[in-house]
Design an enzyme around this catalytic site. Structure first.
Site: not given
Length: 368
Positions: A38, A42, A51, A87, A165
């Site tokens: 990552r 963010r 974004r 992703d 998931y």
């Protein structure tokens, strides 16, 4: 056009820093290479700005946006590798499932798989070029724009992690809905895992054809399984992926290093080190020295600083890094975190981490 017939673009800029690739093969390096899971994330103000107001998966489907986000951390820090911005849930999407990124909640499947008959909703034959071509385009574009600065890593989620998931419908603490399938519907579980494996193999080969120079397989939910379930529902598929990708690449005279990261799968270290992957990624719950002993020098290791150590003052980060390097040794080692960077982390401290890895490892190598 079938992806294995893709013409490999040969006009990529020359690679200037191959430290990461050498470390995956256990070769000598001048310093220990470092990158962060990552690292395009963010915690970077420029990432948040790029974004802002855009749908997450829409961003994933824009090669230009993915390229820009992949390159942002390289402008700030001397990382030794980049990982394409994407992703793991693009694979279930390619199989026909709807996935949305809900602010404050994370990834959500409005219609998760509930019973084995729901497998009929999935595409059995996935044309990866058609469904995931946007990832391949992002990789090719990034290989050009990165200008040979560092290698570019492609990645995928592993079958069990994706299956969990798809059944849970999003994140979960217990994963009890997905695990219920393993105990109640083992045959259907294997069927789903096999379907996922087939798509993942094609997907990874497509990434290499597009220009990926290394591949990482994320088994993020390994820790939810015990050793017995892991050996039945995760390990065979992880091995199958690596073997099939390697065999196919060998036919084309290619060889791309592969990394397996089974988070919290410390009980499976020995097995993972004999699974056709050059590198085994570790989370922070594993002691570096014991990981070396248990993997017996068969693989390079990657990891494993606790991401929360980045909340420490810079001097403390430097000490933690030094200790970690001493534990792993400088050969056949790629420094990373034991998990991804968190959004509230200070970029300055990420810089201190990278700098400490380079500085301490150069000193260690000089003294070898």
């Amino acid at each position: 056009m079938h992806q294995s017939e893709c013409v490999i673009p040969k006009d990529f800029p020359q690679l200037k820093n191959d430290t990461f690739l050498r470390a995956t093969r256990g070769e000598e390096t001048e310093h220990v290479p470092v990158w962060c899971m990552r690292q395009a994330g963010r915690y970077l103000p420029e990432f948040r700005e790029s974004r802002a107001g855009k749908d997450f998966f829409e961003t994933c489907r824009s090669p230009e946006a993915c390229c820009e986000l992949t390159l942002q951390p390289l402008r700030r820090f001397p990382f030794d590798a980049a990982i394409i911005f994407s992703d793991i849930l693009v694979v279930p999407q390619a199989m026909g499932m709807d996935v949305q990124m809900v602010p404050g909640k994370g990834p959500t499947f409005p219609e998760p798989l509930k019973e084995p008959e729901d497998l009929q909703r999935l595409r059995t034959k996935v044309d990866v070029d058609k469904e995931l071509g946007y990832v391949f385009k992002a990789i090719t574009l990034t290989r050009h724009k990165i200008e040979g600065k560092v290698p570019l890593i492609g990645f995928t989620g592993a079958p069990w992690t994706l299956m969990s998931y798809m059944i849970e419908g999003g994140g979960s603490n217990t994963h009890s809905k997905a695990k219920r399938w393993l105990y109640r519907h083992p045959d259907a579980s294997h069927m789903l895992l096999k379907m996922l494996t087939d798509v993942i193999v094609e997907y990874l080969l497509g990434q290499v054809a597009a220009g990926a120079q290394a591949l990482q397989v994320f088994e993020s939910h390994a820790g939810i399984l015990g050793p017995v379930e892991f050996k039945e529902f995760s390990l065979p598929y992880l091995r199958d992926i690596a073997r099939r990708v390697k065999d196919k690449l060998k036919e084309a005279g290619q060889d791309v290093p592969m990394i397996v990261f089974a988070k919290d799968g410390h009980y499976a270290l020995e097995d993972l080190s004999q699974s056709h992957y050059e590198v085994v990624g570790l989370d922070w719950t594993v002691d570096p020295r014991s990981a070396r002993e248990r993997t017996g020098g068969k693989v390079s290791l990657q990891g494993n600083m606790d991401p929360c150590a980045l909340y420490a003052p810079k001097e403390r980060i430097s000490d933690i890094v030094k200790k970690m390097l001493e534990g792993f040794g400088a050969r056949g080692y790629i420094a990373n975190l034991g998990h991804g960077l968190y959004p509230d982390m200070d970029p300055e401290n990420v810089g201190a981490f990278v700098e400490a890895v380079h500085r301490h490892s150069k000193q260690m190598i000089k003294q070898m």
